[in-house]
Design a protein around this motif. Structure first.
Motif, PDB file in Angstrom:
ATOM      1  N   HIS A  56       0.884  -1.289   0.088  1.00 33.89           N
ATOM      2  CA  HIS A  56       0.066  -0.028   0.082  1.00 33.89           C
ATOM      3  C   HIS A  56       0.795   1.166   0.016  1.00 33.89           C
ATOM      4  CE1 HIS A  56      -4.245  -1.794   0.540  1.00 33.89           C
ATOM      5  NE2 HIS A  56      -3.556  -2.686   1.166  1.00 33.89           N
ATOM      6  N   SER A  57       1.633   1.607   0.951  1.00 29.50           N
ATOM      7  CA  SER A  57       2.376   2.681   1.208  1.00 29.50           C
ATOM      8  C   SER A  57       3.503   2.737   2.172  1.00 29.50           C
ATOM      9  CB  SER A  57       1.562   3.818   1.348  1.00 29.50           C
ATOM     10  OG  SER A  57       0.558   3.943   2.557  1.00 29.50           O
ATOM     11  N   GLY A  58       4.406   2.016   1.864  1.00 30.80           N
ATOM     12  CA  GLY A  58       5.477   1.908   3.030  1.00 30.80           C
ATOM     13  C   GLY A  58       6.243   3.033   3.190  1.00 30.80           C
ATOM     14  N   GLN A  59       7.176   3.094   4.115  1.00 29.04           N
ATOM     15  CA  GLN A  59       8.050   4.387   4.903  1.00 29.04           C
ATOM     16  C   GLN A  59       8.857   4.761   3.618  1.00 29.04           C
ATOM     17  OE1 GLN A  59       7.261   5.703   7.898  1.00 29.04           O
ATOM     18  NE2 GLN A  59       5.681   4.445   7.771  1.00 29.04           N
ATOM     19  N   GLU A  60       9.550   4.008   2.974  1.00 28.80           N
ATOM     20  CA  GLU A  60      10.592   4.649   2.170  1.00 28.80           C
ATOM     21  C   GLU A  60       9.789   5.475   1.154  1.00 28.80           C
ATOM     22  OE1 GLU A  60      14.116   1.863   1.502  1.00 28.80           O
ATOM     23  OE2 GLU A  60      12.397   0.530   1.855  1.00 28.80           O
ATOM     24  N   TRP A  61       8.696   4.866   0.458  1.00 32.07           N
ATOM     25  CA  TRP A  61       7.948   5.640  -0.572  1.00 32.07           C
ATOM     26  C   TRP A  61       7.220   6.843   0.000  1.00 32.07           C
ATOM     27  CZ3 TRP A  61       2.253   5.496  -1.435  1.00 32.07           C
ATOM     28  CH2 TRP A  61       2.236   6.242  -2.820  1.00 32.07           C
ATOM     29  N   LEU A  62       6.707   6.836   1.251  1.00 33.49           N
ATOM     30  CA  LEU A  62       6.016   8.005   1.769  1.00 33.49           C
ATOM     31  C   LEU A  62       7.185   8.809   1.939  1.00 33.49           C
ATOM     32  CD1 LEU A  62       3.506   6.459   4.277  1.00 33.49           C
ATOM     33  CD2 LEU A  62       2.980   7.678   2.346  1.00 33.49           C
ATOM     34  N   GLN A  63       8.216   8.658   2.399  1.00 33.21           N
ATOM     35  CA  GLN A  63       9.320   9.616   2.554  1.00 33.21           C
ATOM     36  C   GLN A  63       9.619  10.398   1.260  1.00 33.21           C
ATOM     37  OE1 GLN A  63      10.999  10.590   5.611  1.00 33.21           O
ATOM     38  NE2 GLN A  63       9.551   9.655   6.574  1.00 33.21           N
ATOM     39  N   GLU A  64       9.841   9.578   0.127  1.00 33.78           N
ATOM     40  CA  GLU A  64      10.226   9.964  -1.218  1.00 33.78           C
ATOM     41  C   GLU A  64       8.900  10.929  -1.534  1.00 33.78           C
ATOM     42  OE1 GLU A  64      10.325   8.693  -5.606  1.00 33.78           O
ATOM     43  OE2 GLU A  64      11.201   7.123  -4.281  1.00 33.78           O
ATOM     44  N   ALA A  65       7.818  10.356  -1.538  1.00 31.77           N
ATOM     45  CA  ALA A  65       6.523  11.013  -2.021  1.00 31.77           C
ATOM     46  C   ALA A  65       6.392  12.497  -1.199  1.00 31.77           C
ATOM     47  CB  ALA A  65       5.183  10.329  -1.750  1.00 31.77           C
ATOM     48  N   HIS A  66       6.669  12.848  -0.029  1.00 33.30           N
ATOM     49  CA  HIS A  66       6.654  13.947   0.707  1.00 33.30           C
ATOM     50  C   HIS A  66       8.075  14.760   0.730  1.00 33.30           C
ATOM     51  CE1 HIS A  66       2.756  13.442   3.035  1.00 33.30           C
ATOM     52  NE2 HIS A  66       3.128  12.170   3.218  1.00 33.30           N
ATOM     53  N   ALA A  67       8.745  14.108  -0.170  1.00 31.83           N
ATOM     54  CA  ALA A  67      10.056  15.051  -0.391  1.00 31.83           C
ATOM     55  C   ALA A  67      10.910  15.209   0.839  1.00 31.83           C
ATOM     56  CB  ALA A  67       9.835  16.263  -1.193  1.00 31.83           C
ATOM     57  N   ARG A  68      10.850  14.123   1.913  1.00 28.46           N
ATOM     58  CA  ARG A  68      11.335  14.324   3.013  1.00 28.46           C
ATOM     59  C   ARG A  68      12.791  13.230   2.969  1.00 28.46           C
ATOM     60  NH1 ARG A  68       6.683  14.072   5.888  1.00 28.46           N
ATOM     61  NH2 ARG A  68       6.881  11.934   6.612  1.00 28.46           N
ATOM     62  N   TYR A  69      14.024  13.794   3.007  1.00 30.77           N
ATOM     63  CA  TYR A  69      15.257  12.884   2.835  1.00 30.77           C
ATOM     64  C   TYR A  69      16.121  12.562   4.048  1.00 30.77           C
ATOM     65  CZ  TYR A  69      13.494  13.217  -1.721  1.00 30.77           C
ATOM     66  OH  TYR A  69      12.572  13.235  -3.139  1.00 30.77           O
TER      67      TYR A  69
END
Length: 809
Positions: free
Chosen positions: A222-235
């Motif tokens: 569904h929406s894991g942490q790594e993808w959510l971080q990328e989608a929110h542009a948080r690195y």
């Protein structure tokens, strides 16, 4: 139970040497490293349960008596759905809608559905007011409803204040164990989202055989942490240890689950870039809710009626009010619109209010940010407190709404599935998830795409939609949506069934052994494979040869070979199975879809030969098999009498005539068996015409349900003039066509009769009598339930793609 109470309880109950060892671990554990401590305890539990079955009662989890009294004594199959969201209990859509729809579909298929909510402080005590769900629990009531042993309490005591992800994990595992303990002889399907790795400990337990063999554990992407971080542009991460540990849990649970599903190729490709293994995963989009019309009869909430009555153009931001959903891009695009355009519109923000995560905006929620950005420059309303269905109803009641779906990235968004069913103009971010969802439901009318995160592109799309207002739009037919939904549901049950077959046929299984072995990859159903194996082992006499016309990757070949190998009456077995196939890859033959989630996915392209793969798969039985690669019409048959003719190659009139002329003359009266694998396939309508014409010579036999196949006994010689005739549609009158399909319906199992109706519709498409096809199509769907429309859906798709005909028009 408070932590102090747990400590007291532990001190009273620990008495055995093993439990004292646990107490030693408990006292020596570094309080700053609870994860290492709990892993050590879990490993000890695993050793205990593996090596000392007589002492299992010290580690068993069960329900307390008050809950046991609410449970039935036995059920056939259970579905335990573990989630943080469920539409109807929470206002969230998305994952919550996914689990609501899934629970309804499973309940309709006689699953006993249990819902376990994580990260919820609400306590349900097993009570449910949701029709599809028998019982609801939350992880917060773990100690209230479960009988936990000291070891379990020790784990939870250590985790309660810090490692909340692990706390939720263990609670979920304990609930799963309690259900498995209560129903030890029942098939139990357990599904987790991959997010937060909530299934990590349960998957571990299944991998180490601690969780019962009657359980299948599935994980959906569904929406894991790594993808959510990328989608929110948080690195950067404020808690990097927690982030990477949780990401590991998500990856492990997805990679090691019995079943792994991904909703969109977009997110699958994303996680592959993060290093995840996905070759085992199966592509399975949502079963979605079909929005039944008319919704106009539903009145909105009193305080929202004025939005419906508004004269301005409704421009709707639909989705959670956050960065990832494109809120910032949307607001910046609004600021680019000229005042003459702004005056025409009423902007409606329809979604959940959240705290913003972007740097410099911490402490602001989305409502505050919207007010800060727009001020009094335009007319806007923010609606944040609607359930998903209420929001859909409101959009539908608005006058020709323009709906904006502006996410920078999406997996498989429910918003597109919902809005795509409504007669609204759509402005959509051109990112993978939106394309896949709208393509799935066939929505193209009134859709304007813009470049993700591109303010100018979005503003231009808004101007175009406002200039075209109001648009008269076509939306997907309800019947078509039911077709799509049923296909997805059937595919899910097929995957689940395969997983349960593997459990039931394992050597140690104490479950129902009615199915003797696992399914073999192919386009044949397990029932067909079992039928062929049983025939070759118990009925085949060896008087004639076994001929297989069309084998693909060998599921039918291997089934026949396994049966022949076990046949004690036939002594000469060398190369008695004769197999024909062109062994050329073809997308039109549904080959790519049939290998999704296997090692063969993506291996071949159209025109490639897969002969070597076939030979490798049949290698253990190669001494029993003679392979004829090439066109069967050119190769023919000169090897003597045929005792069994398995036909999966009557794909055209040319092949049909060749098979009748070259193979039927070698059949043995009163002995030979002819099996049509495509008998209940919608496309090969000529099979029904031929078998009706030859019904005096080939008689249907009584046999168990074998999916789309039908078996016939060759009872007497077919006259030569019937064998050598060149058949076509012109060879059959309308009267004979009607009689042929009536005959096929009479000799077909009830559950496959909708397929025969679909084949009849397809017959009239083949002969280009489209009006008759439409009439037959409408009569068929009128007499069938929506779950029986699967083959009819294929006919409708075929008619649209190849003949530009809408059978519902």
């Amino acid at each position: 139970m408070k932590p102090a109470d747990i400590e007291k309880f532990l001190s009273q109950k620990i008495n055995s040497n093993e439990e004292k060892l646990l107490q030693q671990y408990f006292s020596e554990a570094n309080v700053n490293q609870p994860l290492a401590f709990t892993n050590k305890i879990l490993n000890l539990i695993f050793q205990k349960e593996r090596l000392q079955n007589h002492h299992n009662n010290n580690f068993e989890v069960s329900f307390k008596q008050i809950i046991k009294d609410k449970l039935p004594p036995a059920v056939t199959r259970i579905a335990l759905l573990v989630t943080t969201e469920y539409e109807g209990i929470f206002r969230n859509g998305g994952i919550g809608t996914y689990y609501r729809t899934l629970s309804e579909r499973l309940a309709a298929e006689d699953f006993y559905v249990v819902l376990l909510l994580c990260q919820s402080q609400e306590k349900f005590a097993g009570e449910s007011t949701i029709p599809a769900v028998k019982h609801i629990f939350s992880t917060s009531e773990c100690m209230d409803v479960l009988e936990l042993q000291p070891t379990h309490l020790a784990i939870l005591s250590q985790l309660q204040h810090g490692e909340w992800v692990d706390y939720e994990n263990y609670c979920a595992l304990f609930f799963v164990t309690a259900i498995a303990t209560t129903f030890p002889n029942t098939y139990i399907y357990i599904e987790f989202p991959e997010m937060l790795g909530l299934g990590y400990r349960t998957v571990q337990a299944k991998q180490t055989a601690i969780l019962g063999e009657n359980c299948v554990v599935a994980v959906t992407l569904h929406s894991g942490q790594e993808w959510l971080q990328e989608a929110h542009a948080r690195y950067t991460h404020s808690h990097p240890d927690w982030f990477w540990q949780t990401s590991h849990y998500e990856q492990y649970s997805f990679e090691q689950a019995d079943l792994a599903f991904f909703l969109s190729h977009f997110l699958k490709e994303k996680v592959e870039k993060y290093g995840w293994k996905t070759s085992h995963a199966k592509h399975l989009p949502y079963c979605f809710s079909v929005i039944e019309q008319p919704l106009k009869t539903i009145t909105p909430r009193n305080d929202l009626q004025w939005l419906v009555d508004e004269d301005k153009i409704p421009l709707v931001f639909f989705g959670r009010l956050e960065e990832r959903k494109g809120l910032f891009t949307f607001l910046e695009a609004i600021k680019l619109l000229e005042s003459s355009v702004i005056e025409k519109v009423h902007i409606i923000f329809l979604g959940k209010n959240v705290e913003l995560q972007a740097e410099g905006l911490q402490g602001l929620d989305s409502q505050q940010y919207i007010k800060q950005k727009l001020g009094s420059k335009c007319c806007y309303t923010i609606v944040t407190d609607l359930f998903s269905q209420e929001a859909i109803q409101l959009v539908n009641l608005l006058h020709c709404a323009i709906v904006c779906l502006t996410s920078s990235q999406e997996n498989f968004p429910h918003t597109a599935l919902e809005m795509g069913q409504l007669p609204v103009s759509l402005i959509v971010s051109d990112t993978g998830g939106f394309r896949e969802t709208l393509n799935l439901i066939g929505r193209t009318d009134g859709v304007r795409w813009f470049i993700p995160e591109n303010v100018l592109s979005l503003a231009q799309a808004m101007i175009e939609a406002i200039s075209a207002y109001p648009e008269k739009l076509g939306v997907p037919m309800r019947e078509f949506l039911h077709f799509v939904n049923q296909r997805l549901l059937n595919q899910r049950f097929e995957y689940m069934k395969q997983a349960f077959y593997q459990i039931a046929t394992s050597p140690a299984s104490h479950l129902d052994k009615s199915e003797p072995r696992r399914w073999i990859l192919g386009m044949t159903h397990l029932t067909e494979q079992l039928f062929l194996e049983n025939y070759a082992q118990n009925e085949y006499s060896g008087r004639g040869e076994v001929v297989e016309l069309g084998c693909w990757f060998g599921s039918s070949t291997i089934s026949l070979a396994m049966g022949l190998e076990a046949n004690s009456c036939v002594t000469n077995k060398n190369q008695r199975i004769h197999v024909y196939d062109i062994f050329i890859w073809s997308s039109q033959a549904n080959m790519p879809q049939s290998v999704i989630g296997t090692s063969l996915e993506g291996k071949y392209k159209d025109g490639d030969s897969f002969l070597n793969e076939y030979l490798e798969r049949i290698h253990p039985w190669s001494h029993l098999i003679h392979v004829y690669p090439g066109d069967l019409a050119e190769i023919g048959w000169q090897q003597g009498e045929i005792e069994c003719l398995f036909i999966d190659a009557m794909k055209s009139w040319e092949l049909t005539n060749s098979i009748i002329k070259n193979f039927f003359p070698y059949l043995i009266p009163e002995v030979s068996l002819v099996i049509h694998q495509d008998f209940a396939h919608y496309y090969t309508s000529w099979i029904h015409l031929i078998m009706y014409r030859l019904r005096e010579y080939l008689v249907p036999i009584e046999h168990p349900f074998i999916y789309s196949s039908r078996a016939f006994r060759y009872v007497k010689l077919i006259p030569n003039d019937l064998l050598q005739n060149s058949y076509s549609f012109d060879s059959f009158s309308e009267t004979e066509v009607e009689a042929a399909f009536d005959y096929s319906l009479d000799i077909t199992a009830k559950k496959m009769q909708p397929n025969i109706l679909a084949a009849k519709v397809m017959h009239f498409i083949h002969v280009k009598n489209f009006e008759k096809a439409k009439l037959e199509f409408k009569e068929s769907i009128a007499q069938l339930d929506s779950f029986e429309w699967l083959e009819l859906a294929d006919v409708q798709i075929n008619a649209k793609i190849y003949h530009s005909i809408d059978l519902l028009s």
